[in-house]
Design a protein around this motif. Sequence first.
Motif, PDB file in Angstrom:
ATOM      1  N   GLU A   1     -24.820 -18.708  20.936  1.00  0.00           N
ATOM      2  CA  GLU A   1     -25.294 -19.278  22.196  1.00  0.00           C
ATOM      3  C   GLU A   1     -25.597 -20.764  22.006  1.00  0.00           C
ATOM      4  O   GLU A   1     -25.428 -21.559  22.932  1.00  0.00           O
ATOM      5  CB  GLU A   1     -26.565 -18.560  22.664  1.00  0.00           C
ATOM      6  CG  GLU A   1     -26.355 -17.311  23.468  1.00  0.00           C
ATOM      7  CD  GLU A   1     -25.892 -17.606  24.883  1.00  0.00           C
ATOM      8  OE1 GLU A   1     -26.711 -17.915  25.760  1.00  0.00           O
ATOM      9  OE2 GLU A   1     -24.677 -17.519  25.106  1.00  0.00           O
TER      10      GLU A   1
ATOM     11  N   SER B   1     -24.541 -24.060  20.935  1.00  0.00           N
ATOM     12  CA  SER B   1     -23.241 -24.690  20.688  1.00  0.00           C
ATOM     13  C   SER B   1     -23.221 -25.526  19.406  1.00  0.00           C
ATOM     14  O   SER B   1     -22.152 -25.815  18.872  1.00  0.00           O
ATOM     15  CB  SER B   1     -22.852 -25.580  21.881  1.00  0.00           C
ATOM     16  OG  SER B   1     -23.804 -26.608  22.067  1.00  0.00           O
TER      17      SER B   1
ATOM     18  N   SER C   1     -17.192  -9.720  26.625  1.00  0.00           N
ATOM     19  CA  SER C   1     -17.583 -10.402  27.865  1.00  0.00           C
ATOM     20  C   SER C   1     -18.514  -9.517  28.686  1.00  0.00           C
ATOM     21  O   SER C   1     -19.495  -9.999  29.275  1.00  0.00           O
ATOM     22  CB  SER C   1     -16.344 -10.765  28.687  1.00  0.00           C
ATOM     23  OG  SER C   1     -15.550 -11.718  28.008  1.00  0.00           O
TER      24      SER C   1
ATOM     25  N   LYS D   1     -21.841  -9.513  26.877  1.00  0.00           N
ATOM     26  CA  LYS D   1     -22.482 -10.814  27.070  1.00  0.00           C
ATOM     27  C   LYS D   1     -23.167 -10.881  28.440  1.00  0.00           C
ATOM     28  O   LYS D   1     -24.320 -11.322  28.560  1.00  0.00           O
ATOM     29  CB  LYS D   1     -21.438 -11.928  26.949  1.00  0.00           C
ATOM     30  CG  LYS D   1     -21.996 -13.332  27.047  1.00  0.00           C
ATOM     31  CD  LYS D   1     -20.902 -14.361  27.246  1.00  0.00           C
ATOM     32  CE  LYS D   1     -20.413 -14.322  28.686  1.00  0.00           C
ATOM     33  NZ  LYS D   1     -19.531 -15.477  29.016  1.00  0.00           N
ATOM     34  N   LYS D   2     -22.458 -10.402  29.457  1.00  0.00           N
ATOM     35  CA  LYS D   2     -23.027 -10.398  30.819  1.00  0.00           C
ATOM     36  C   LYS D   2     -24.239  -9.481  30.889  1.00  0.00           C
ATOM     37  O   LYS D   2     -25.258  -9.811  31.509  1.00  0.00           O
ATOM     38  CB  LYS D   2     -21.953  -9.959  31.816  1.00  0.00           C
ATOM     39  CG  LYS D   2     -22.414  -9.995  33.268  1.00  0.00           C
ATOM     40  CD  LYS D   2     -21.288  -9.603  34.207  1.00  0.00           C
ATOM     41  CE  LYS D   2     -21.761  -9.637  35.667  1.00  0.00           C
ATOM     42  NZ  LYS D   2     -20.668  -9.233  36.598  1.00  0.00           N
TER      43      LYS D   2
ATOM     44  N   THR E   1     -24.730 -16.792  27.943  1.00  0.00           N
ATOM     45  CA  THR E   1     -23.911 -17.747  28.703  1.00  0.00           C
ATOM     46  C   THR E   1     -22.724 -18.349  27.953  1.00  0.00           C
ATOM     47  O   THR E   1     -21.908 -19.043  28.555  1.00  0.00           O
ATOM     48  CB  THR E   1     -24.785 -18.918  29.192  1.00  0.00           C
ATOM     49  OG1 THR E   1     -25.369 -19.577  28.063  1.00  0.00           O
ATOM     50  CG2 THR E   1     -25.899 -18.418  30.105  1.00  0.00           C
ATOM     51  N   SER E   2     -22.606 -18.143  26.643  1.00  0.00           N
ATOM     52  CA  SER E   2     -21.538 -18.808  25.890  1.00  0.00           C
ATOM     53  C   SER E   2     -20.162 -18.352  26.372  1.00  0.00           C
ATOM     54  O   SER E   2     -19.969 -17.189  26.738  1.00  0.00           O
ATOM     55  CB  SER E   2     -21.684 -18.513  24.389  1.00  0.00           C
ATOM     56  OG  SER E   2     -21.657 -17.122  24.150  1.00  0.00           O
ATOM     57  N   ASN E   3     -19.205 -19.278  26.371  1.00  0.00           N
ATOM     58  CA  ASN E   3     -17.846 -18.961  26.792  1.00  0.00           C
ATOM     59  C   ASN E   3     -17.070 -18.355  25.632  1.00  0.00           C
ATOM     60  O   ASN E   3     -17.051 -18.903  24.525  1.00  0.00           O
ATOM     61  CB  ASN E   3     -17.122 -20.228  27.283  1.00  0.00           C
ATOM     62  CG  ASN E   3     -17.715 -20.745  28.583  1.00  0.00           C
ATOM     63  OD1 ASN E   3     -18.074 -19.963  29.457  1.00  0.00           O
ATOM     64  ND2 ASN E   3     -17.833 -22.052  28.698  1.00  0.00           N
ATOM     65  N   LEU E   4     -16.425 -17.236  25.894  1.00  0.00           N
ATOM     66  CA  LEU E   4     -15.629 -16.562  24.880  1.00  0.00           C
ATOM     67  C   LEU E   4     -14.155 -16.872  25.103  1.00  0.00           C
ATOM     68  O   LEU E   4     -13.662 -16.805  26.229  1.00  0.00           O
ATOM     69  CB  LEU E   4     -15.860 -15.051  24.928  1.00  0.00           C
ATOM     70  CG  LEU E   4     -17.308 -14.581  24.753  1.00  0.00           C
ATOM     71  CD1 LEU E   4     -17.383 -13.057  24.821  1.00  0.00           C
ATOM     72  CD2 LEU E   4     -17.898 -15.086  23.442  1.00  0.00           C
ATOM     73  N   HIS E   5     -13.455 -17.194  24.030  1.00  0.00           N
ATOM     74  CA  HIS E   5     -12.043 -17.552  24.108  1.00  0.00           C
ATOM     75  C   HIS E   5     -11.217 -16.428  23.494  1.00  0.00           C
ATOM     76  O   HIS E   5     -11.196 -16.259  22.275  1.00  0.00           O
ATOM     77  CB  HIS E   5     -11.801 -18.872  23.367  1.00  0.00           C
ATOM     78  CG  HIS E   5     -10.368 -19.294  23.331  1.00  0.00           C
ATOM     79  ND1 HIS E   5      -9.683 -19.530  22.150  1.00  0.00           N
ATOM     80  CD2 HIS E   5      -9.476 -19.520  24.335  1.00  0.00           C
ATOM     81  CE1 HIS E   5      -8.438 -19.878  22.424  1.00  0.00           C
ATOM     82  NE2 HIS E   5      -8.294 -19.881  23.745  1.00  0.00           N
TER      83      HIS E   5
ATOM     84  N   LYS F   1     -14.950 -23.435  20.029  1.00  0.00           N
ATOM     85  CA  LYS F   1     -14.962 -22.260  20.892  1.00  0.00           C
ATOM     86  C   LYS F   1     -15.432 -21.031  20.110  1.00  0.00           C
ATOM     87  O   LYS F   1     -15.285 -20.964  18.886  1.00  0.00           O
ATOM     88  CB  LYS F   1     -13.557 -21.961  21.430  1.00  0.00           C
ATOM     89  CG  LYS F   1     -12.956 -23.073  22.288  1.00  0.00           C
ATOM     90  CD  LYS F   1     -13.613 -23.133  23.652  1.00  0.00           C
ATOM     91  CE  LYS F   1     -12.905 -24.150  24.547  1.00  0.00           C
ATOM     92  NZ  LYS F   1     -13.537 -24.253  25.892  1.00  0.00           N
TER      93      LYS F   1
END
Length: 344
Positions: A29, A31, A49, A52-53, A58-62, A74
């Motif tokens: 989380e 960065s 995802s 995470k929700k 809030t971190s973006n998963l690639h 990422k």
Amino acid sequence: MNKAENIKLGISIGDLNGIGSEVVLKTFEDSRMLEFCTPIIFANVKILSFLKKNLELTSNLHGIDKIDQALTGKVNVLNVWKEGVNIEYGVNDPVVGSYAVKSFVAATDALKEGLIDVLVTAPINKYNIQSEDFHFPGHTDYLGQELEGDALMLMVSDALRVGLLTDHIPVNEIASHLTEELIRKKILTVKKSLAQDFTINKPKIAVLGLNPHCGDNGVIGKEDDEIIKPAIKKLFEQGTLVFGPYAADSFFGSNQYEKFDAIIAVYHDQGLIPFKTLSFGNGVNYTAGLDKVRTSPDHGTAYDIAGKGIADFTSFKEAVYKAIDIYNARNEYKEITSNPLKMK
């Protein structure tokens, strides 16, 4: 040597019904963690995802399908499988266990092939991972089979390092496993690890006794006098700074451990109970003795708090830091030992 952010840090996801996913996702989380490595989680991006929700992170998963698609900066998730998995927090489920194995085996293969630089493993359930294809007491035993070297469990927290002569075996079988050769091999493994992984050139190592009071001259068991002492004596005479055996009941309480760079316990609980008492959840499990670097947090699946969003991720974050530190230390050690002029 890779730049910090280009160190590919593989992560096996562990038991999805436990706290593994939570501590992994919480770790990244922040960065700033991506300045130290490029994480690659071996799992499924849709499932992570969803988790995470659920955890309101809030971190973006690639999502990626090949490791070479991983991007620096990422949180990459390698799709080891595509199908959905029924997740029920806190449930001991062999189906979920099979996905923990898929993640771990895929990550180990990538480590062997050099596609990732280090591996950090999230907790598994040792019972529900068992199958005809995978029959190992835990991560360490499988890694010992798949990677080169002699695997040894080394628990690490700051200057406290506790290794094990035997790990996941029943207590009533411990004495039968002890041999002078085993003790010699494990001590030398710890000695080498302290040099190449922790930059300690002349380490002092303590060995604990098997029996109460180290057997009291044979009154409470003969293994300490007949097996452990001779092995230590021979290595000491050959130049290894190893001492013992020490009575385990008073060794940590009297702070004797502070005089040594590592302590070798004879069996699992003899070493891990004092280690976890002293490290307060900040400890890291490191598999020393192998040609690759693997760490893990010092806790299990914690089914009782899974999915509640309250899991402490400190130990997992420390496992990430320690894997990177050891990877860098090993590279520096190789560079120095390959160029004797740099050692002067």
